[in-house]
Design a protein around this motif. Structure first.
Motif, PDB file in Angstrom:
ATOM      1  N   LYS A 109       4.753   5.816 -15.422  1.00 36.23           N
ATOM      2  CA  LYS A 109       4.731   5.685 -13.962  1.00 36.23           C
ATOM      3  C   LYS A 109       4.390   4.253 -13.553  1.00 36.23           C
ATOM      4  O   LYS A 109       5.067   3.665 -12.711  1.00 36.23           O
ATOM      5  CB  LYS A 109       3.720   6.669 -13.351  1.00 36.23           C
ATOM      6  CG  LYS A 109       4.047   8.136 -13.584  1.00 36.23           C
ATOM      7  CD  LYS A 109       3.007   9.058 -12.982  1.00 36.23           C
ATOM      8  CE  LYS A 109       1.618   8.902 -13.538  1.00 36.23           C
ATOM      9  NZ  LYS A 109       1.444   9.260 -14.960  1.00 36.23           N
ATOM     10  N   THR A 110       3.363   3.682 -14.159  1.00 35.01           N
ATOM     11  CA  THR A 110       2.964   2.311 -13.825  1.00 35.01           C
ATOM     12  C   THR A 110       4.067   1.329 -14.182  1.00 35.01           C
ATOM     13  O   THR A 110       4.310   0.363 -13.457  1.00 35.01           O
ATOM     14  CB  THR A 110       1.653   1.943 -14.545  1.00 35.01           C
ATOM     15  OG1 THR A 110       0.641   2.884 -14.153  1.00 35.01           O
ATOM     16  CG2 THR A 110       1.199   0.544 -14.179  1.00 35.01           C
ATOM     17  N   TYR A 113       6.448   1.430 -11.361  1.00 38.58           N
ATOM     18  CA  TYR A 113       5.863   0.733 -10.206  1.00 38.58           C
ATOM     19  C   TYR A 113       5.988  -0.779 -10.362  1.00 38.58           C
ATOM     20  O   TYR A 113       6.379  -1.482  -9.433  1.00 38.58           O
ATOM     21  CB  TYR A 113       4.375   1.080 -10.038  1.00 38.58           C
ATOM     22  CG  TYR A 113       4.057   2.514  -9.759  1.00 38.58           C
ATOM     23  CD1 TYR A 113       4.905   3.328  -9.026  1.00 38.58           C
ATOM     24  CD2 TYR A 113       2.863   3.067 -10.214  1.00 38.58           C
ATOM     25  CE1 TYR A 113       4.595   4.648  -8.767  1.00 38.58           C
ATOM     26  CE2 TYR A 113       2.535   4.389  -9.951  1.00 38.58           C
ATOM     27  CZ  TYR A 113       3.401   5.179  -9.230  1.00 38.58           C
ATOM     28  OH  TYR A 113       3.083   6.477  -8.973  1.00 38.58           O
ATOM     29  N   LYS A 114       5.617  -1.275 -11.545  1.00 37.50           N
ATOM     30  CA  LYS A 114       5.673  -2.719 -11.784  1.00 37.50           C
ATOM     31  C   LYS A 114       7.097  -3.250 -11.660  1.00 37.50           C
ATOM     32  O   LYS A 114       7.329  -4.317 -11.084  1.00 37.50           O
ATOM     33  CB  LYS A 114       5.116  -3.050 -13.169  1.00 37.50           C
ATOM     34  CG  LYS A 114       3.616  -2.912 -13.272  1.00 37.50           C
ATOM     35  CD  LYS A 114       3.142  -3.255 -14.679  1.00 37.50           C
ATOM     36  CE  LYS A 114       1.638  -3.157 -14.779  1.00 37.50           C
ATOM     37  NZ  LYS A 114       1.151  -3.534 -16.124  1.00 37.50           N
ATOM     38  N   CYS A 129       0.488  -3.238  -3.063  1.00 41.69           N
ATOM     39  CA  CYS A 129       0.092  -2.320  -4.129  1.00 41.69           C
ATOM     40  C   CYS A 129      -1.354  -1.924  -3.892  1.00 41.69           C
ATOM     41  O   CYS A 129      -2.242  -2.783  -3.927  1.00 41.69           O
ATOM     42  CB  CYS A 129       0.241  -2.989  -5.486  1.00 41.69           C
ATOM     43  SG  CYS A 129       1.921  -3.509  -5.845  1.00 41.69           S
ATOM     44  N   ALA A 131      -4.501   1.272  -4.480  1.00 43.00           N
ATOM     45  CA  ALA A 131      -4.936   2.421  -5.273  1.00 43.00           C
ATOM     46  C   ALA A 131      -6.301   2.858  -4.754  1.00 43.00           C
ATOM     47  O   ALA A 131      -6.956   2.136  -3.995  1.00 43.00           O
ATOM     48  CB  ALA A 131      -5.009   2.047  -6.748  1.00 43.00           C
ATOM     49  N   ALA A 136      -7.671   1.130 -10.984  1.00 43.75           N
ATOM     50  CA  ALA A 136      -6.248   1.430 -10.788  1.00 43.75           C
ATOM     51  C   ALA A 136      -5.543   0.286 -10.069  1.00 43.75           C
ATOM     52  O   ALA A 136      -4.397  -0.044 -10.383  1.00 43.75           O
ATOM     53  CB  ALA A 136      -6.082   2.732 -10.003  1.00 43.75           C
ATOM     54  N   LEU A 139      -4.081  -2.537 -12.194  1.00 42.11           N
ATOM     55  CA  LEU A 139      -2.893  -2.294 -13.024  1.00 42.11           C
ATOM     56  C   LEU A 139      -1.639  -2.933 -12.452  1.00 42.11           C
ATOM     57  O   LEU A 139      -0.676  -3.160 -13.173  1.00 42.11           O
ATOM     58  CB  LEU A 139      -2.665  -0.792 -13.203  1.00 42.11           C
ATOM     59  CG  LEU A 139      -3.735  -0.046 -14.003  1.00 42.11           C
ATOM     60  CD1 LEU A 139      -3.448   1.450 -13.984  1.00 42.11           C
ATOM     61  CD2 LEU A 139      -3.827  -0.571 -15.420  1.00 42.11           C
ATOM     62  N   LEU A 140      -1.617  -3.208 -11.158  1.00 43.42           N
ATOM     63  CA  LEU A 140      -0.437  -3.779 -10.511  1.00 43.42           C
ATOM     64  C   LEU A 140      -0.757  -5.177  -9.981  1.00 43.42           C
ATOM     65  O   LEU A 140      -1.824  -5.395  -9.396  1.00 43.42           O
ATOM     66  CB  LEU A 140       0.026  -2.885  -9.356  1.00 43.42           C
ATOM     67  CG  LEU A 140       0.467  -1.479  -9.751  1.00 43.42           C
ATOM     68  CD1 LEU A 140       0.660  -0.624  -8.519  1.00 43.42           C
ATOM     69  CD2 LEU A 140       1.733  -1.536 -10.566  1.00 43.42           C
ATOM     70  N   GLY A 143      -2.665  -6.021  -6.734  1.00 43.84           N
ATOM     71  CA  GLY A 143      -3.217  -4.732  -6.333  1.00 43.84           C
ATOM     72  C   GLY A 143      -4.570  -4.848  -5.646  1.00 43.84           C
ATOM     73  O   GLY A 143      -5.363  -5.742  -5.938  1.00 43.84           O
TER      74      GLY A 143
END
Length: 182
Positions: A109-110, A113-114, A129, A131, A136, A139-140, A143
């Motif tokens: 999933k990540t 997203y990336k 981005c 979370a 979390a 991770l982006l 973010g």
């Protein structure tokens, strides 16, 4: 412009914006000249807004390269590829659709997203981005926690609570310029 590596199109568009400002100082406008192109972006908001500048502070060529590389890796997972295509199509058409990627940890999933973030940023668009936790959000790229980005109250949350973002604020301008929120 406040951009570290603007594209030729952005540079040209910004130049048109600056010409229009110079003309306005003498009581004229760029659209008074037949056949003269007009700026496509609202540079007045982007140049003066640190939130927008931060979100546009990506190397578009590098973002496109990452998007292409990651998309090629999705060939082994048609569900990832399909999600990427449908979401990006919605962003391009500004359809305003809502998507939910569901799956157990480790299913990519990540990664999707990336790859979407890379593709959107490669086009010079803003993707936020967010979370629910700081871990979390890390991770982006770019973010943030949702409560810090959208000023969601944490303490004393009631039915009357609201996000404290004045409609004429720079943060509100950022949200208006945003093409995608993950």
């Amino acid at each position: 412009m406040g951009l570290p590596s603007p594209s030729e199109e952005d540079t040209f568009d910004y130049g048109l914006y600056l010409l229009d400002i110079i003309l306005q100082e003498s009581g004229h406008f760029l659209d008074e000249f037949d056949g003269m192109p007009l700026p496509q972006q609202d540079w007045s908001v982007q140049v003066d807004n640190p939130f927008i500048r931060e979100q546009l502070d990506y190397n578009r060529e590098a973002e496109q390269h990452r998007a292409n590389t990651n998309y090629a890796l999705m060939e082994t997972n048609p569900e990832q590829q399909q999600a990427f295509v449908k979401i990006l199509e919605s962003v391009e058409k500004q359809s305003g659709k809502l998507f939910f990627l569901s799956g157990p940890g480790g299913t990519g999933k990540t990664f999707v997203y990336k790859t979407i973030c890379n593709a959107v940023r490669a086009r010079g668009w803003i993707v936020l981005c967010v979370a629910s936790t700081g871990i979390a959000a890390l991770l982006l790229a770019g973010g943030r926690t949702a409560h810090s980005m959208f000023k969601i109250p944490i303490d004393g949350l009631t039915a009357e609570s609201f996000c404290n973002i004045p409609k004429q604020s720079q943060r509100a301008d950022l949200i208006r310029c945003t093409r995608l929120i993950i």
